[in-house]
Scaffold this active site. Structure first.
Site, PDB file in Angstrom:
ATOM      1  N   CYS A  24       0.862  -1.177   0.000  1.00 28.69           N
ATOM      2  CA  CYS A  24       0.000   0.000   0.000  1.00 28.69           C
ATOM      3  C   CYS A  24       0.900   1.228   0.000  1.00 28.69           C
ATOM      4  O   CYS A  24       2.099   1.123   0.260  1.00 28.69           O
ATOM      5  CB  CYS A  24      -0.909   0.037   1.228  1.00 28.69           C
ATOM      6  SG  CYS A  24      -2.146  -1.275   1.279  1.00 28.69           S
ATOM      7  N   GLY A  50      -0.245   0.042  -5.004  1.00 32.28           N
ATOM      8  CA  GLY A  50      -1.586  -0.501  -4.828  1.00 32.28           C
ATOM      9  C   GLY A  50      -2.534   0.067  -5.855  1.00 32.28           C
ATOM     10  O   GLY A  50      -2.636   1.290  -5.981  1.00 32.28           O
ATOM     11  N   ASN A 125       0.251   1.399   5.736  1.00 37.95           N
ATOM     12  CA  ASN A 125       0.991   0.531   4.824  1.00 37.95           C
ATOM     13  C   ASN A 125       1.666  -0.533   5.661  1.00 37.95           C
ATOM     14  O   ASN A 125       2.452  -0.226   6.560  1.00 37.95           O
ATOM     15  CB  ASN A 125       2.045   1.341   4.046  1.00 37.95           C
ATOM     16  CG  ASN A 125       2.983   0.449   3.258  1.00 37.95           C
ATOM     17  OD1 ASN A 125       2.621  -0.654   2.859  1.00 37.95           O
ATOM     18  ND2 ASN A 125       4.193   0.919   3.030  1.00 37.95           N
ATOM     19  N   GLY A 126       1.352  -1.789   5.371  1.00 36.75           N
ATOM     20  CA  GLY A 126       1.940  -2.884   6.123  1.00 36.75           C
ATOM     21  C   GLY A 126       0.891  -3.881   6.546  1.00 36.75           C
ATOM     22  O   GLY A 126      -0.233  -3.890   6.055  1.00 36.75           O
ATOM     23  N   TYR A 265      11.948  -4.904  -5.689  1.00 33.58           N
ATOM     24  CA  TYR A 265      10.756  -4.874  -6.523  1.00 33.58           C
ATOM     25  C   TYR A 265       9.803  -3.716  -6.272  1.00 33.58           C
ATOM     26  O   TYR A 265       9.295  -3.107  -7.213  1.00 33.58           O
ATOM     27  CB  TYR A 265       9.994  -6.203  -6.340  1.00 33.58           C
ATOM     28  CG  TYR A 265       8.740  -6.332  -7.161  1.00 33.58           C
ATOM     29  CD1 TYR A 265       8.807  -6.558  -8.541  1.00 33.58           C
ATOM     30  CD2 TYR A 265       7.484  -6.240  -6.577  1.00 33.58           C
ATOM     31  CE1 TYR A 265       7.659  -6.680  -9.307  1.00 33.58           C
ATOM     32  CE2 TYR A 265       6.323  -6.358  -7.344  1.00 33.58           C
ATOM     33  CZ  TYR A 265       6.416  -6.586  -8.699  1.00 33.58           C
ATOM     34  OH  TYR A 265       5.294  -6.705  -9.464  1.00 33.58           O
TER      35      TYR A 265
END
Length: 492
Positions: A24, A50, A125-126, A265
């Site tokens: 995210c 995302g 985020n996570g 990535y």
């Protein structure tokens, strides 16, 4: 994707499911009259993190305003009508890929609640590794959960706190959660940001004139012309008000362990993460791979787009020319479905096409950043054979992925990971390549500027390669629990 997917299966599901899906992205700004528009721009820069949903919450000094939508940022947040509804000089935003909870409207962030002290919006985020455990406990205490996302647990913990000041309530909540998180929150007086004690997920602090900015990556600062100030440290809460910025440490300071996949990535190549250029690190991974796994070949060919920097590095390290032997079509939507079998059989060409002039009759080194299930590799190797490649030497610029992630990356279960179920030779035969090699674990650390991995104190979170998770996986220590947290089904 089913467990029995064969190398010759021509369905389109491999196009999307044989990748490590995005986590995210979060963004926040405080003290700017164009807060909503700048947040939309910031989220656009973070779209790679995302693509399932996006949302923005603003505060105008009297009221909070929110817009949350399924789909891409550009689909909903480019019109002046939407931005005009998001009044205020403070805002937070979120782009989502659902790793916890279904991609439905009640899970789209930022989430918003009314507390005794006023409104509070939060974007995350996570992934929390004790979210199910904490959620069950909260429900026994009378909490009413409206979403199936772990972020809601944090809101309930803040609401239950009996501390006097908001920052004290927020920190008390953080001390009860485990896992990975980069958070941005907005109250009627402040913008807050926080990173987990290991700093697994990234969060940076920037400045745009007198305004303060928080973002998952520096590329979001760049797009709005903000200056990078510093990274929010692991175990730190930053609080931004009209008086300025405060820093609060809620755990003792120790070395961070950022997720290594930010470099491999996830982060955009033009971002700076941990003081390093992501693009340069990926090239260095390719150079290190050329040292560890040389090949007698004519051209180096990347699998676009994520394999390009590593392929450049491999070419530079080996002296073998770099060529675009595969062309990617960027205009294929995620939900492309074609019912006719004869069209489905063209599936590989929807996203990738062979550049036959650069491949035919040549020995090629095919570079990718990672292998998950391996089905994409099968299709690409087959495509290169059909384009006339004489030899195909597959090289992967990261180590074999042998363990799943529980910190915000959507990975398959361990028995679906190719490297966890097959030997190197079995993987090579499955892909159909002439040779196959991965970058070593020490090699990836060398590409980061270290002599190797410090086994006693690993410099990064690298559990996907090593099986060493930096936190407890509390939700997995008890009986098996469902990923879907609710019996309520919802559409749209």
């Amino acid at each position: 994707m089913t467990d029995t997917l064969k190398a010759d299966d021509q369905s389109l599901t491999w196009l999307e499911e044989d990748r490590l899906h995005e986590e995210c992205g979060v963004f926040g700004i405080f003290g700017h009259p164009d807060a909503a528009a700048l947040t939309a721009l910031g989220l656009h820069a973070l779209q790679h993190r995302g693509q399932e949903a996006a949302g923005i919450v603003t505060f105008d000094g009297h009221h909070f305003h929110t817009e949350r939508r399924l789909g891409l940022v550009g689909d909903h947040f480019t019109s002046s009508q939407v931005i005009d509804r998001l009044k205020g000089d403070a805002a937070i935003g979120h782009v989502r890929y659902s790793t916890c909870g279904d991609p439905i409207m009640r899970n789209v962030q930022p989430l918003f609640v009314d507390l005794a002290s006023g409104g509070f919006a939060l974007a995350h985020n996570g992934n929390l590794t004790n979210a199910l455990t904490m959620r069950d406990w909260l429900i026994t205490k009378g909490a009413i959960c409206q979403s199936t996302t772990d972020t809601e647990v944090i809101l309930h913990l803040v609401a239950r706190s009996e501390k006097r000041l908001f920052v004290e309530k927020f920190i008390e909540a953080l001390l009860q959660i485990e896992g990975a998180y980069a958070l941005v929150g907005l109250t009627n007086k402040k913008l807050v940001g926080a990173r987990d004690p290991f700093g697994i997920r990234p969060l940076v602090l920037g400045r745009l004139g007198e305004a303060w900015v928080l973002a998952s990556e520096t590329c979001a600062l760049d797009i709005i012309g903000a200056d990078f100030v510093r990274e929010v440290e692991n175990g730190e809460v930053v609080v931004i008000t009209q008086e300025g910025l405060e820093s609060h440490r809620f755990v003792p300071k120790y070395p961070a362990r950022l997720c290594i996949f930010e470099y491999i990535y996830f982060a955009r190549p033009d971002s700076m993460v941990g003081g390093r250029s992501v693009y340069e690190v990926r090239k260095e991974m390719g150079r290190q791979l050329a040292l560890e796994a040389p090949a007698d070949a004519d051209v180096v060919v990347p699998i676009p787009d994520s394999g390009v920097p590593a392929a450049i590095g491999y070419s530079q390290g080996s002296g073998i020319p770099f060529e675009y032997g595969i062309i990617r079509n960027h205009y294929v939507g995620r939900t492309f479905i074609e019912p006719e079998q004869r069209i489905r059989q063209l599936g590989v060409k929807l996203k990738h096409s062979a550049n036959e002039a650069q491949v035919r009759g040549k020995r090629i080194v095919l570079i990718d950043d990672s292998v998950v299930r391996g089905t994409t590799s099968v299709k690409i190797v087959q495509m290169m054979r059909e384009a006339g490649a004489k030899e195909i030497h597959m090289r992967i610029s990261s180590p074999p992925i042998t363990h799943p992630d529980f910190y915000g990356i959507d990975t398959p279960d361990q028995d679906k990971l190719l490297a966890a179920t097959k030997t190197l030779e079995e993987m090579r035969a499955y892909m159909g390549a002439d040779t196959l090699a991965f970058l070593s674990v020490d090699g990836i650390y060398k590409a980061m500027g270290y002599e190797g991995r410090d086994a006693a104190h690993p410099q990064f979170t690298d559990h996907c390669f090593t099986g060493e998770y930096p936190t407890r996986l509390r939700d997995r220590e008890g009986p098996p629990q469902q990923k879907q947290l609710s019996f309520l089904a919802e559409v749209g």
